[in-house]
Design an enzyme around this catalytic site. Structure first.
Site, PDB file in Angstrom:
ATOM      1  N   GLU A  79     -85.304  -9.099 138.316  1.00  0.00           N
ATOM      2  CA  GLU A  79     -86.560  -9.852 138.225  1.00  0.00           C
ATOM      3  C   GLU A  79     -86.885 -10.456 139.585  1.00  0.00           C
ATOM      4  O   GLU A  79     -87.739 -11.320 139.691  1.00  0.00           O
ATOM      5  CB  GLU A  79     -86.492 -10.927 137.144  1.00  0.00           C
ATOM      6  CG  GLU A  79     -85.387 -11.920 137.329  1.00  0.00           C
ATOM      7  CD  GLU A  79     -85.487 -13.050 136.333  1.00  0.00           C
ATOM      8  OE1 GLU A  79     -86.439 -13.835 136.447  1.00  0.00           O
ATOM      9  OE2 GLU A  79     -84.612 -13.154 135.459  1.00  0.00           O
ATOM     10  N   CYS A 111     -83.858 -12.030 132.559  1.00  0.00           N
ATOM     11  CA  CYS A 111     -82.409 -11.789 132.668  1.00  0.00           C
ATOM     12  C   CYS A 111     -81.916 -10.691 131.727  1.00  0.00           C
ATOM     13  O   CYS A 111     -80.726 -10.393 131.692  1.00  0.00           O
ATOM     14  CB  CYS A 111     -81.637 -13.066 132.381  1.00  0.00           C
ATOM     15  SG  CYS A 111     -81.984 -14.340 133.564  1.00  0.00           S
ATOM     16  N   SER A 201     -86.493 -24.048 127.603  1.00  0.00           N
ATOM     17  CA  SER A 201     -85.756 -22.792 127.814  1.00  0.00           C
ATOM     18  C   SER A 201     -84.351 -22.883 127.220  1.00  0.00           C
ATOM     19  O   SER A 201     -83.856 -21.923 126.630  1.00  0.00           O
ATOM     20  CB  SER A 201     -85.691 -22.436 129.303  1.00  0.00           C
ATOM     21  OG  SER A 201     -84.779 -23.253 130.010  1.00  0.00           O
ATOM     22  N   HIS A 233     -75.107 -14.506 128.285  1.00  0.00           N
ATOM     23  CA  HIS A 233     -75.874 -14.725 129.515  1.00  0.00           C
ATOM     24  C   HIS A 233     -75.533 -16.132 130.011  1.00  0.00           C
ATOM     25  O   HIS A 233     -75.527 -17.092 129.235  1.00  0.00           O
ATOM     26  CB  HIS A 233     -77.376 -14.604 129.236  1.00  0.00           C
ATOM     27  CG  HIS A 233     -78.205 -15.111 130.375  1.00  0.00           C
ATOM     28  ND1 HIS A 233     -78.006 -14.685 131.673  1.00  0.00           N
ATOM     29  CD2 HIS A 233     -79.208 -16.028 130.437  1.00  0.00           C
ATOM     30  CE1 HIS A 233     -78.859 -15.312 132.474  1.00  0.00           C
ATOM     31  NE2 HIS A 233     -79.595 -16.136 131.750  1.00  0.00           N
ATOM     32  N   SER A 306     -85.605 -14.719 129.525  1.00  0.00           N
ATOM     33  CA  SER A 306     -86.731 -15.596 129.193  1.00  0.00           C
ATOM     34  C   SER A 306     -87.994 -14.788 128.951  1.00  0.00           C
ATOM     35  O   SER A 306     -88.154 -13.686 129.445  1.00  0.00           O
ATOM     36  CB  SER A 306     -86.970 -16.585 130.336  1.00  0.00           C
ATOM     37  OG  SER A 306     -85.988 -17.582 130.305  1.00  0.00           O
TER      38      SER A 306
HETATM   39  P1  HMG Z   1     -81.758 -31.591 134.084  1.00  0.00           P
HETATM   40  O1  HMG Z   1     -82.876 -32.374 133.546  1.00  0.00           O
HETATM   41  O2  HMG Z   1     -81.534 -31.629 135.546  1.00  0.00           O
HETATM   42  O3  HMG Z   1     -80.372 -31.989 133.472  1.00  0.00           O
HETATM   43  O4  HMG Z   1     -82.026 -30.088 133.636  1.00  0.00           O
HETATM   44  P2  HMG Z   1     -80.010 -32.780 132.126  1.00  0.00           P
HETATM   45  O5  HMG Z   1     -80.475 -34.177 132.214  1.00  0.00           O
HETATM   46  O6  HMG Z   1     -80.442 -31.960 130.934  1.00  0.00           O
HETATM   47  O7  HMG Z   1     -78.434 -32.774 132.263  1.00  0.00           O
HETATM   48  C1  HMG Z   1     -77.709 -31.592 132.223  1.00  0.00           C
HETATM   49  C2  HMG Z   1     -76.350 -31.926 131.629  1.00  0.00           C
HETATM   50  O8  HMG Z   1     -75.614 -32.732 132.555  1.00  0.00           O
HETATM   51  C3  HMG Z   1     -76.427 -32.732 130.336  1.00  0.00           C
HETATM   52  O9  HMG Z   1     -75.387 -32.278 129.530  1.00  0.00           O
HETATM   53  C4  HMG Z   1     -76.137 -34.158 130.809  1.00  0.00           C
HETATM   54  O10 HMG Z   1     -75.626 -34.996 129.784  1.00  0.00           O
HETATM   55  C5  HMG Z   1     -75.113 -33.888 131.874  1.00  0.00           C
HETATM   56  P3  HMG Z   1     -75.681 -31.904 127.986  1.00  0.00           P
HETATM   57  O11 HMG Z   1     -76.086 -33.168 127.348  1.00  0.00           O
HETATM   58  O12 HMG Z   1     -76.826 -30.907 128.019  1.00  0.00           O
HETATM   59  O13 HMG Z   1     -74.396 -31.349 127.515  1.00  0.00           O
HETATM   60  N1  HMG Z   1     -74.940 -34.968 132.856  1.00  0.00           N
HETATM   61  C6  HMG Z   1     -73.754 -35.385 133.310  1.00  0.00           C
HETATM   62  N2  HMG Z   1     -72.490 -35.013 132.987  1.00  0.00           N
HETATM   63  C7  HMG Z   1     -71.463 -35.649 133.640  1.00  0.00           C
HETATM   64  N3  HMG Z   1     -71.651 -36.620 134.561  1.00  0.00           N
HETATM   65  C8  HMG Z   1     -72.894 -37.030 134.891  1.00  0.00           C
HETATM   66  C9  HMG Z   1     -74.011 -36.402 134.256  1.00  0.00           C
HETATM   67  N4  HMG Z   1     -75.361 -36.564 134.348  1.00  0.00           N
HETATM   68  C10 HMG Z   1     -75.905 -35.664 133.475  1.00  0.00           C
HETATM   69  N5  HMG Z   1     -73.077 -37.999 135.797  1.00  0.00           N
HETATM   70  C11 HMG Z   1     -81.792 -27.773 133.268  1.00  0.00           C
HETATM   71  C12 HMG Z   1     -81.071 -29.095 133.338  1.00  0.00           C
HETATM   72  C13 HMG Z   1     -80.880 -26.726 132.729  1.00  0.00           C
HETATM   73  C14 HMG Z   1     -83.019 -27.897 132.331  1.00  0.00           C
HETATM   74  C15 HMG Z   1     -82.273 -27.395 134.690  1.00  0.00           C
HETATM   75  O14 HMG Z   1     -81.159 -27.172 135.502  1.00  0.00           O
HETATM   76  C16 HMG Z   1     -83.158 -26.164 134.715  1.00  0.00           C
HETATM   77  O15 HMG Z   1     -84.365 -26.229 134.548  1.00  0.00           O
HETATM   78  N6  HMG Z   1     -82.537 -24.978 134.949  1.00  0.00           N
HETATM   79  C17 HMG Z   1     -83.238 -23.701 134.986  1.00  0.00           C
HETATM   80  C18 HMG Z   1     -83.570 -23.171 133.598  1.00  0.00           C
HETATM   81  C19 HMG Z   1     -82.339 -22.690 132.846  1.00  0.00           C
HETATM   82  O16 HMG Z   1     -81.321 -22.384 133.424  1.00  0.00           O
HETATM   83  N7  HMG Z   1     -82.483 -22.537 131.521  1.00  0.00           N
HETATM   84  C20 HMG Z   1     -81.404 -22.012 130.710  1.00  0.00           C
HETATM   85  C21 HMG Z   1     -81.893 -21.276 129.460  1.00  0.00           C
HETATM   86  S1  HMG Z   1     -83.147 -20.076 129.864  1.00  0.00           S
HETATM   87  C22 HMG Z   1     -82.223 -18.744 130.520  1.00  0.00           C
HETATM   88  O17 HMG Z   1     -81.045 -18.683 130.387  1.00  0.00           O
HETATM   89  C23 HMG Z   1     -82.993 -17.701 131.283  1.00  0.00           C
HETATM   90  C24 HMG Z   1     -82.894 -17.768 132.791  1.00  0.00           C
HETATM   91  O18 HMG Z   1     -81.642 -17.291 133.239  1.00  0.00           O
HETATM   92  C25 HMG Z   1     -84.041 -16.983 133.427  1.00  0.00           C
HETATM   93  C26 HMG Z   1     -84.286 -15.557 132.999  1.00  0.00           C
HETATM   94  O19 HMG Z   1     -84.099 -15.138 131.867  1.00  0.00           O
HETATM   95  O20 HMG Z   1     -84.759 -14.830 133.875  1.00  0.00           O
HETATM   96  C27 HMG Z   1     -83.031 -19.178 133.313  1.00  0.00           C
END
Ligand code: HMG
Length: 384
Positions: A79, A111, A201, A233, A306
């Protein structure tokens, strides 16, 4: 007829960023990335390494001259294409010196692309059992500086040779898919970086998994207990773990599969998201880091792209599969050049400068066997 993965190879760029450095620079607790996302490093590609050079490098690591004379189809799932028309597979076919009477195509669905490629390869071998198909998953995951997805970036390629009577894994005939027309992650043609509805996502990833797995169970009569391991994935490792937790109802099964899952993310944790290749990098990690697996074991896969399309399928390990693997891969990954935040911002986001004829000026020298060496009147020229 048994059809599946006969060989598997991987390539990552030589540069790596420690996510603790990224966290400090962004005023974020490093444990958010290390524990919250379960990621520790990110592979960083220079402007001279793209999906073509990385794909060629991954394939060159596994192919013999005899393979190159027998392959009659090259499929690249990606992609992060370098051209809207010409398939990366055509460039890779040329770089590798594969015999000319081959079909070379690129497949796209976020992906999920390379998983579709694997299915197409399987159908092709069913029709022409003496042929071999090269399936490459190659991507550079770039979300942009200070973006929400920044800590989940990465770069790399996985190459798989699909044949009859494979020496690593037979692909079973149990595939089920789901398509959902959503916007959780997408990249309009006019945008350099993807648009992401991050939280949405993550919900879609898990909901597509639970609903498709329900359907898979009904259709095949199989349950998680039938599998020795699961590869998902991996956009970031925590997402995969949450997926596994969402479908494992039995505690003993969850504990057993979580042990295998930890082995299946050893490489993903230090490479980052490589989009189409992530699930296959996870397979490679599992096979090269687990001592608990044996021939005949069944492995379950969850591929998610996605947009969204997902697929659940499985494979069966072949006697002697270990002989086709590289037990020193982690050591090689640990030898990559560690770069500073300043270097990361410069290297990963460098653009190619073109003169008025469309020819690159000041493209850095890259000594790798496969590398972009020039853009000549808008044509990308690679070192062979
Ligand atoms: P965010 O808002 O930066 O993070 O977004 P958050 O607030 O959701 O925190 C992430 C985790 O860290 C949470 O854990 C927090 O509690 C923890 P969870 O509750 O989810 O288990 N946390 C901590 N842990 C320890 N110590 C600390 C601390 N602070 C927080 N101090 C997000 C995270 C994934 C949304 C962002 O990184 C993002 O937008 N990523 C890109 C999109 C993505 O990867 N989506 C995944 C599903 S879609 C997919 O897989 C397809 C893809 O590969 C693309 C395709 O298909 O081409 C993306």
């Amino acid at each position: 007829m048994n059809i599946g993965i006969d060989k598997i190879g991987f390539a990552a760029p030589d540069f790596v960023l420690d996510l603790a450095d990224l966290a400090l620079a962004r005023n974020i607790d490093p444990n958010k990335y290390k524990i919250g996302l379960l990621q520790s490093e990110m592979a960083v590609a220079p402007v001279t390494q793209d999906i073509v050079s990385l794909g060629a490098q991954a394939a060159a690591a596994i192919l013999t001259e005899e393979d190159k004379q027998t392959i009659d189809m090259v499929i690249v799932g990606t992609e992060s294409s370098v051209d809207q028309s010409k398939a990366a597979a055509v460039s890779i076919h040329g770089l590798l010196g594969i015999q000319p009477f081959a079909r070379s195509i690129e497949m796209k669905e976020a992906c999920y692309g390379a998983t579709a490629g694997l299915s197409l390869a399987k159908s092709h071998i069913a029709q022409f059992p003496d042929s071999k198909v090269l399936v490459i998953a190659s991507d550079i995951a770039k979300y942009g500086l200070e973006s929400g997805g920044e800590p989940t970036q990465g770069a790399g390629a996985v190459a798989m040779l699909v044949t009859a009577n494979p020496r690593i894994m037979v692909l079973n005939n149990d595939n089920v898919c789901q398509t959902r027309d959503i916007y959780d992650f997408w990249r309009p043609n006019y945008d350099k970086y993807p648009r992401v509805d991050g939280r949405f996502s993550t919900i879609q990833y898990t909901d597509c998994l639970t609903t498709t797995f329900d359907y898979y169970q009904k259709k095949t009569g199989q349950s998680l207990e039938d599998f020795a391991a699961m590869c998902l994935h991996i956009p970031f490792s925590k997402q995969g773990l949450k997926g596994l937790q969402a479908i494992a109802k039995n505690e003993e099964t969850l504990n057993r599969l979580t042990e295998r899952f930890q082995e299946a993310i050893v490489y993903n944790k230090v490479v980052g998201n490589i989009y189409t290749g992530s699930i296959f990098l996870s397979l490679l990690s599992l096979l090269e880091n687990s001592r608990a697996l044996e021939a005949g074991d069944q492995i379950l896969f969850y591929s998610y792209g996605s947009g969204a399309v997902c697929e659940i399928f499985s494979g069966s390990l072949v006697e002697g599969y270990q002989k086709q693997l590289d037990q020193n891969r982690l050591e090689s990954l640990n030898q990559r050049t560690k770069i500073s935040m300043e270097e990361y911002e410069q290297i990963f986001f460098q653009e190619i400068n073109l003169d008025e004829t469309g020819t690159s000026v000041d493209l850095p020298e890259d000594p790798k066997p496969f590398a972009l060496i020039q853009v000549d009147k808008h044509k990308r020229i690679y070192r062979k």
